[in-house]
Design an enzyme around this catalytic site. Structure first.
Site, mmCIF file in Angstrom:
data_model
loop_
_atom_site.group_PDB
_atom_site.id
_atom_site.type_symbol
_atom_site.label_atom_id
_atom_site.label_comp_id
_atom_site.label_asym_id
_atom_site.label_seq_id
_atom_site.Cartn_x
_atom_site.Cartn_y
_atom_site.Cartn_z
ATOM 1 N N ASN A 1 1.397 3.043 -2.607
ATOM 2 C CA ASN A 1 0.637 3.964 -3.466
ATOM 3 C C ASN A 1 -0.566 4.540 -2.725
ATOM 4 O O ASN A 1 -0.885 5.723 -2.872
ATOM 5 C CB ASN A 1 0.197 3.260 -4.760
ATOM 6 C CG ASN A 1 1.307 3.214 -5.786
ATOM 7 O OD1 ASN A 1 1.637 4.227 -6.401
ATOM 8 N ND2 ASN A 1 1.905 2.054 -5.948
ATOM 9 N N GLY B 1 0.772 -1.236 0.000
ATOM 10 C CA GLY B 1 0.000 0.000 0.000
ATOM 11 C C GLY B 1 0.801 1.283 0.000
ATOM 12 O O GLY B 1 0.332 2.309 0.517
ATOM 13 N N HIS C 1 0.150 1.267 -13.398
ATOM 14 C CA HIS C 1 0.973 0.155 -13.906
ATOM 15 C C HIS C 1 2.427 0.614 -13.953
ATOM 16 O O HIS C 1 2.717 1.704 -14.459
ATOM 17 C CB HIS C 1 0.492 -0.267 -15.299
ATOM 18 C CG HIS C 1 1.274 -1.428 -15.832
ATOM 19 N ND1 HIS C 1 1.052 -2.720 -15.407
ATOM 20 C CD2 HIS C 1 2.303 -1.476 -16.706
ATOM 21 C CE1 HIS C 1 1.921 -3.524 -16.010
ATOM 22 N NE2 HIS C 1 2.686 -2.796 -16.802
ATOM 23 N N ASN D 1 -6.104 2.594 -12.866
ATOM 24 C CA ASN D 1 -5.083 1.654 -12.379
ATOM 25 C C ASN D 1 -3.711 2.280 -12.564
ATOM 26 O O ASN D 1 -3.493 3.044 -13.507
ATOM 27 C CB ASN D 1 -5.180 0.358 -13.198
ATOM 28 C CG ASN D 1 -4.167 -0.683 -12.757
ATOM 29 O OD1 ASN D 1 -3.994 -0.953 -11.563
ATOM 30 N ND2 ASN D 1 -3.471 -1.274 -13.724
ATOM 31 N N ILE E 1 -10.626 -7.436 -12.297
ATOM 32 C CA ILE E 1 -11.875 -6.737 -11.959
ATOM 33 C C ILE E 1 -13.033 -7.414 -12.692
ATOM 34 O O ILE E 1 -12.982 -7.593 -13.913
ATOM 35 C CB ILE E 1 -11.776 -5.252 -12.372
ATOM 36 C CG1 ILE E 1 -10.649 -4.565 -11.598
ATOM 37 C CG2 ILE E 1 -13.085 -4.503 -12.139
ATOM 38 C CD1 ILE E 1 -10.820 -4.560 -10.102
HETATM 39 C C1 GRF Z 1 3.062 -1.102 -7.631
HETATM 40 O O1 GRF Z 1 4.290 -1.331 -8.270
HETATM 41 C C2 GRF Z 1 1.994 -0.935 -8.665
HETATM 42 O O2 GRF Z 1 2.404 -0.296 -9.815
HETATM 43 C C3 GRF Z 1 1.677 -2.361 -8.952
HETATM 44 O O3 GRF Z 1 1.727 -2.997 -7.683
HETATM 45 C C4 GRF Z 1 2.609 -2.281 -6.833
HETATM 46 C C5 GRF Z 1 1.862 -1.908 -5.594
HETATM 47 O O4 GRF Z 1 2.678 -1.458 -4.563
HETATM 48 N N1 GRF Z 1 0.460 -2.498 -9.698
HETATM 49 P P1 GRF Z 1 2.032 -0.849 -3.230
HETATM 50 O O5 GRF Z 1 1.120 -1.898 -2.623
HETATM 51 O O6 GRF Z 1 1.279 0.405 -3.588
HETATM 52 O O7 GRF Z 1 3.189 -0.567 -2.330
#
Ligand code: GRF
Length: 195
Positions: free
Chosen positions: A14, A12, A110, A108, A94
């Site tokens: 992000n 988490g 990526h 999303n 999804i």
């Molecule tokens: C990130 O690299 C995102 O791009 C990918 O999964 C990872 C998630 O990391 N889809 P976090 O859980 O936000 O640390």
């Protein structure tokens, strides 16, 4: 106020970038109404609780089949009446019903510059392994809308990141997160919240 639901499977970071951006005023006119995970052990749920945001787990293990899980997931999301669903490291496909119900309202992140290193099988470290194997000098991250395909929806934002001599998948993943993902995901939400 844009009502946001964030869906997560892992650490988490992000999600944290989104919460920090709201707290610091980099994102305005948006609030995270809930964080939903398929994985009860996801540290992202802890981050949500620390922020006094409802943290909900909908695990496929609790349902007899995929259809029942998909339905439960959709019902849980609906409870929070989101204007925007943010997939921030959500490793579950999804359900089509959710894409239909929330068309152009699911985004999303990526960890590559789409259309490179995306699609079926490209997730997590695999993306960065593939980028290093191909020898690209520039990679990055992409925020895109979610449609029925894998990483195939319209692109909203991208940011490039340099690949450095001696990078491993892990060091590259970290740089892509710091320099791109944690920047463009909050920025995309802020743009949507403020049209
Ligand atoms: C990130 O690299 C995102 O791009 C990918 O999964 C990872 C998630 O990391 N889809 P976090 O859980 O936000 O640390």
């Amino acid at each position: 106020m844009l009502r946001v639901v964030v869906m997560v499977s892992g650490g988490g970071t992000n999600l944290q970038a989104i919460l920090d951006a709201i707290d610091s005023g980099k994102i305005t006119n948006a609030s995270v109404e809930a964080v939903i995970s398929n994985n009860s052990g996801a540290y992202a749920l802890e981050r949500a609780r620390n922020h006094h945001i409802p943290a909900v787990c909908v695990s496929p293990k609790s349902y007899p089949d995929r259809a029942a899980f998909n339905q439960a997931l959709l019902e849980t999301v609906k409870q929070y009446r989101p204007d925007l669903i943010v997939l921030a490291g959500f490793l579950v496909t999804i359900p089509p019903e959710m894409i239909k119900e929330y068309r152009n309202r699911i985004i999303n992140i990526h960890p590559s510059l789409i259309p490179s290193f995306c699609g079926v099988g490209y997730y997590g470290l695999k993306v960065h392994e593939a980028a290093l194997k191909r020898g690209v000098k520039i990679t990055g991250a992409t925020v895109h809308y979610v449609d029925e395909g894998v990483d195939s929806g319209p692109i909203l934002l991208q940011k490039a990141v340099e690949v450095k001599e001696g990078d491993t998948p892990e060091t590259l993943q970290r740089r892509v997160m710091e320099e791109a993902e944690w920047q463009i995901l909050p920025e995309a939400i802020n743009r949507i919240a403020n049209k």
